[in-house]
Design an enzyme around this catalytic site. Structure first.
Site, PDB file in Angstrom:
ATOM      1  N   ASP A 133       0.836  -1.198   0.000  1.00  0.00           N
ATOM      2  CA  ASP A 133       0.000   0.000   0.000  1.00  0.00           C
ATOM      3  C   ASP A 133       0.872   1.250   0.000  1.00  0.00           C
ATOM      4  O   ASP A 133       1.997   1.231   0.515  1.00  0.00           O
ATOM      5  CB  ASP A 133      -0.897  -0.035   1.241  1.00  0.00           C
ATOM      6  CG  ASP A 133      -2.059   0.924   1.172  1.00  0.00           C
ATOM      7  OD1 ASP A 133      -2.466   1.304   0.053  1.00  0.00           O
ATOM      8  OD2 ASP A 133      -2.581   1.291   2.231  1.00  0.00           O
TER       9      ASP A 133
ATOM     10  N   GLU B 250      -4.472   4.597  -6.420  1.00  0.00           N
ATOM     11  CA  GLU B 250      -5.382   5.063  -5.378  1.00  0.00           C
ATOM     12  C   GLU B 250      -5.807   6.506  -5.648  1.00  0.00           C
ATOM     13  O   GLU B 250      -5.019   7.304  -6.155  1.00  0.00           O
ATOM     14  CB  GLU B 250      -4.695   5.025  -4.008  1.00  0.00           C
ATOM     15  CG  GLU B 250      -4.219   3.657  -3.592  1.00  0.00           C
ATOM     16  CD  GLU B 250      -3.424   3.703  -2.290  1.00  0.00           C
ATOM     17  OE1 GLU B 250      -3.457   2.695  -1.588  1.00  0.00           O
ATOM     18  OE2 GLU B 250      -2.782   4.725  -1.989  1.00  0.00           O
TER      19      GLU B 250
END
Length: 129
Positions: A11, A68
């Site tokens: 992430d 993202e």
């Protein structure tokens, strides 16, 4: 983990603690491109270069990429042109309660089971009736 069906994603890749060494140390499957590079990628050449480099590096390592914070069609189109595999963000959908998500997305996946009806029953406190 992989043999059990799990996949590992890093992430916020490119920020904080997401070291390149993780790519050698862990059985990574996907890099999630941080929103800080996606947000201004259409107007900031450095953000675009970093996003492009992450996608290219992931491809050369056989990894998938996910961007993202995609909020505009132009961002989604540009990421697709770069070869980014997946994207998430307000352009696709806003956060919503689990009940709304179930009605919208799961009901059509399970046509023999009326999830929308079950959700309504749960909201009324009548589980399984």
């Amino acid at each position: 983990m992989t043999s059990a069906g799990f996949a590992l994603s890093i992430d916020d890749f490119g920020t904080g603690y997401s070291s390149l060494a993780y790519l050698k140390r862990f059985p990574v499957h996907k890099l999630k491109i941080d929103i800080s590079f996606v947000r201004d990628m259409l107007t900031d050449r450095n953000d675009l270069a970093i996003g492009s480099a992450i996608v290219a590096m992931a491809k050369s390592l056989g990894l998938k990429t996910l961007a993202e914070g995609v909020e505009e069609a132009a961002q989604a189109e540009h990421l697709l042109a770069l070869g980014c595999d997946e994207a998430q963000g307000y352009y696709f959908a806003r956060p919503e309660p689990a009940e709304v998500f179930a009605r919208r997305w799961l009901q059509s996946a399970c046509p023999s089971h009326d999830l929308g009806q079950d959700v309504d029953r749960q909201e009324q406190g009548h589980l399984g009736t």
